[in-house]
Design a protein around this motif. Sequence first.
Motif, PDB file in Angstrom:
ATOM      1  N   GLN A 107      38.648  21.524  80.004  1.00 33.19           N
ATOM      2  CA  GLN A 107      37.623  21.477  78.966  1.00 33.19           C
ATOM      3  C   GLN A 107      37.731  22.641  77.988  1.00 33.19           C
ATOM      4  OE1 GLN A 107      33.500  22.370  79.965  1.00 33.19           O
ATOM      5  NE2 GLN A 107      32.844  20.564  78.803  1.00 33.19           N
ATOM      6  N   GLN A 108      37.791  23.860  78.486  1.00 33.24           N
ATOM      7  CA  GLN A 108      37.817  25.023  77.605  1.00 33.24           C
ATOM      8  C   GLN A 108      39.027  24.999  76.682  1.00 33.24           C
ATOM      9  OE1 GLN A 108      35.309  27.101  77.094  1.00 33.24           O
ATOM     10  NE2 GLN A 108      36.491  28.026  75.435  1.00 33.24           N
ATOM     11  N   ALA A 109      40.188  24.659  77.230  1.00 30.89           N
ATOM     12  CA  ALA A 109      41.405  24.603  76.419  1.00 30.89           C
ATOM     13  C   ALA A 109      41.282  23.548  75.324  1.00 30.89           C
ATOM     14  CB  ALA A 109      42.617  24.329  77.303  1.00 30.89           C
ATOM     15  N   GLU A 110      40.730  22.397  75.655  1.00 31.32           N
ATOM     16  CA  GLU A 110      40.594  21.325  74.659  1.00 31.32           C
ATOM     17  C   GLU A 110      39.553  21.675  73.604  1.00 31.32           C
ATOM     18  OE1 GLU A 110      42.416  18.484  73.915  1.00 31.32           O
ATOM     19  OE2 GLU A 110      43.739  19.555  75.260  1.00 31.32           O
ATOM     20  N   VAL A 111      38.441  22.277  74.023  1.00 32.22           N
ATOM     21  CA  VAL A 111      37.428  22.698  73.049  1.00 32.22           C
ATOM     22  C   VAL A 111      38.055  23.682  72.065  1.00 32.22           C
ATOM     23  CG1 VAL A 111      35.298  24.024  72.754  1.00 32.22           C
ATOM     24  CG2 VAL A 111      35.419  22.220  74.496  1.00 32.22           C
ATOM     25  N   GLU A 112      38.784  24.663  72.562  1.00 33.77           N
ATOM     26  CA  GLU A 112      39.425  25.647  71.686  1.00 33.77           C
ATOM     27  C   GLU A 112      40.462  24.995  70.780  1.00 33.77           C
ATOM     28  OE1 GLU A 112      40.918  28.802  74.165  1.00 33.77           O
ATOM     29  OE2 GLU A 112      38.897  29.284  74.901  1.00 33.77           O
ATOM     30  N   ARG A 113      41.253  24.060  71.318  1.00 30.21           N
ATOM     31  CA  ARG A 113      42.277  23.374  70.524  1.00 30.21           C
ATOM     32  C   ARG A 113      41.652  22.571  69.395  1.00 30.21           C
ATOM     33  NH1 ARG A 113      44.910  18.423  70.044  1.00 30.21           N
ATOM     34  NH2 ARG A 113      43.558  17.418  71.571  1.00 30.21           N
ATOM     35  N   VAL A 114      40.609  21.804  69.722  1.00 36.71           N
ATOM     36  CA  VAL A 114      39.980  20.938  68.731  1.00 36.71           C
ATOM     37  C   VAL A 114      39.228  21.768  67.683  1.00 36.71           C
ATOM     38  CG1 VAL A 114      38.307  19.063  68.448  1.00 36.71           C
ATOM     39  CG2 VAL A 114      39.934  18.989  70.317  1.00 36.71           C
ATOM     40  N   ILE A 115      38.604  22.851  68.095  1.00 36.65           N
ATOM     41  CA  ILE A 115      37.977  23.751  67.118  1.00 36.65           C
ATOM     42  C   ILE A 115      39.057  24.347  66.207  1.00 36.65           C
ATOM     43  CG2 ILE A 115      36.808  25.973  66.854  1.00 36.65           C
ATOM     44  CD1 ILE A 115      35.015  25.140  69.229  1.00 36.65           C
ATOM     45  N   GLY A 116      40.199  24.682  66.772  1.00 32.25           N
ATOM     46  CA  GLY A 116      41.307  25.190  65.979  1.00 32.25           C
ATOM     47  C   GLY A 116      41.817  24.188  64.955  1.00 32.25           C
ATOM     48  N   LEU A 117      41.623  22.892  65.231  1.00 28.68           N
ATOM     49  CA  LEU A 117      42.030  21.843  64.293  1.00 28.68           C
ATOM     50  C   LEU A 117      40.969  21.584  63.216  1.00 28.68           C
ATOM     51  CD1 LEU A 117      43.555  19.272  66.812  1.00 28.68           C
ATOM     52  CD2 LEU A 117      44.803  20.736  65.195  1.00 28.68           C
ATOM     53  N   GLY A 118      39.776  22.186  63.375  1.00 30.20           N
ATOM     54  CA  GLY A 118      38.753  22.019  62.345  1.00 30.20           C
ATOM     55  C   GLY A 118      37.425  21.460  62.817  1.00 30.20           C
ATOM     56  N   ALA A 119      37.273  21.197  64.114  1.00 30.13           N
ATOM     57  CA  ALA A 119      35.961  20.779  64.623  1.00 30.13           C
ATOM     58  C   ALA A 119      35.035  21.985  64.625  1.00 30.13           C
ATOM     59  CB  ALA A 119      36.091  20.224  66.045  1.00 30.13           C
ATOM     60  N   ARG A 120      33.743  21.719  64.732  1.00 28.12           N
ATOM     61  CA  ARG A 120      32.785  22.817  64.853  1.00 28.12           C
ATOM     62  C   ARG A 120      31.754  22.447  65.912  1.00 28.12           C
ATOM     63  NH1 ARG A 120      30.907  19.767  60.809  1.00 28.12           N
ATOM     64  NH2 ARG A 120      28.673  19.591  60.502  1.00 28.12           N
ATOM     65  N   ARG A 121      31.222  23.472  66.564  1.00 28.36           N
ATOM     66  CA  ARG A 121      30.159  23.265  67.549  1.00 28.36           C
ATOM     67  C   ARG A 121      28.883  22.849  66.811  1.00 28.36           C
ATOM     68  NH1 ARG A 121      30.758  25.503  72.794  1.00 28.36           N
ATOM     69  NH2 ARG A 121      32.753  26.555  73.028  1.00 28.36           N
ATOM     70  N   VAL A 122      28.122  21.944  67.409  1.00 28.36           N
ATOM     71  CA  VAL A 122      26.848  21.538  66.828  1.00 28.36           C
ATOM     72  C   VAL A 122      25.774  21.502  67.895  1.00 28.36           C
ATOM     73  CG1 VAL A 122      27.803  20.249  64.873  1.00 28.36           C
ATOM     74  CG2 VAL A 122      27.415  19.076  67.012  1.00 28.36           C
ATOM     75  N   ASP A 123      24.566  21.752  67.468  1.00 27.58           N
ATOM     76  CA  ASP A 123      23.407  21.702  68.355  1.00 27.58           C
ATOM     77  C   ASP A 123      22.572  20.507  67.943  1.00 27.58           C
ATOM     78  OD1 ASP A 123      21.121  22.000  69.831  1.00 27.58           O
ATOM     79  OD2 ASP A 123      20.753  24.067  69.237  1.00 27.58           O
ATOM     80  N   ILE A 124      22.528  19.506  68.815  1.00 28.42           N
ATOM     81  CA  ILE A 124      21.701  18.319  68.563  1.00 28.42           C
ATOM     82  C   ILE A 124      20.523  18.291  69.532  1.00 28.42           C
ATOM     83  CG2 ILE A 124      23.549  16.954  67.517  1.00 28.42           C
ATOM     84  CD1 ILE A 124      23.843  15.567  70.298  1.00 28.42           C
ATOM     85  N   GLY A 125      20.223  19.473  70.083  1.00 31.30           N
ATOM     86  CA  GLY A 125      19.126  19.578  71.036  1.00 31.30           C
ATOM     87  C   GLY A 125      19.552  19.343  72.464  1.00 31.30           C
ATOM     88  N   GLN A 126      20.844  19.457  72.749  1.00 31.15           N
ATOM     89  CA  GLN A 126      21.349  19.154  74.081  1.00 31.15           C
ATOM     90  C   GLN A 126      21.041  20.233  75.110  1.00 31.15           C
ATOM     91  OE1 GLN A 126      23.320  19.766  71.425  1.00 31.15           O
ATOM     92  NE2 GLN A 126      24.970  21.151  71.985  1.00 31.15           N
ATOM     93  N   GLY A 127      20.749  21.463  74.684  1.00 33.41           N
ATOM     94  CA  GLY A 127      20.510  22.531  75.645  1.00 33.41           C
ATOM     95  C   GLY A 127      21.783  22.877  76.392  1.00 33.41           C
ATOM     96  N   GLU A 128      21.642  23.550  77.529  1.00 34.86           N
ATOM     97  CA  GLU A 128      22.796  23.917  78.353  1.00 34.86           C
ATOM     98  C   GLU A 128      23.227  22.699  79.167  1.00 34.86           C
ATOM     99  OE1 GLU A 128      24.743  26.703  78.785  1.00 34.86           O
ATOM    100  OE2 GLU A 128      23.746  27.361  76.942  1.00 34.86           O
ATOM    101  N   GLN A 129      24.445  22.256  78.945  1.00 39.44           N
ATOM    102  CA  GLN A 129      24.961  21.071  79.621  1.00 39.44           C
ATOM    103  C   GLN A 129      26.394  21.336  80.080  1.00 39.44           C
ATOM    104  OE1 GLN A 129      23.021  18.569  80.307  1.00 39.44           O
ATOM    105  NE2 GLN A 129      21.328  19.227  79.019  1.00 39.44           N
TER     106      GLN A 129
END
Length: 116
Positions: free
Chosen positions: A74-96
Amino acid sequence: MGLRFSDICVDANDVRALAAWWAEVLGWPAEDTDDGDVVLRAPGGVGPDWLFLAVPEGKAVKNRIHFDLTPDDQQAEVERVIGLGARRVDIGQGEQTWVVLADPEGNEFCILAAES
């Protein structure tokens, strides 16, 4: 049953750019269609293709449907996809256990925890 799930349709302002971005994320080939749209073909024909359709308006509200992607790491993919231009978003999910991101046109998707 007489129906087959064939396509997921994704509205986009720039079909080529968004399809190319998702092709990089998923590792799927992109093809232009005769209608000027772009399709990402599911490898080996397993699962529906992703069809990117041009629309004039931008995304205005939270998606009513989204993609959940299961990684090996998960961490590697999150970093890879953010590196490609994705961004973190808060839709009210809280800690998941999943991470909510948005693609370059603002469409939310989740990278789930890796399956053990």
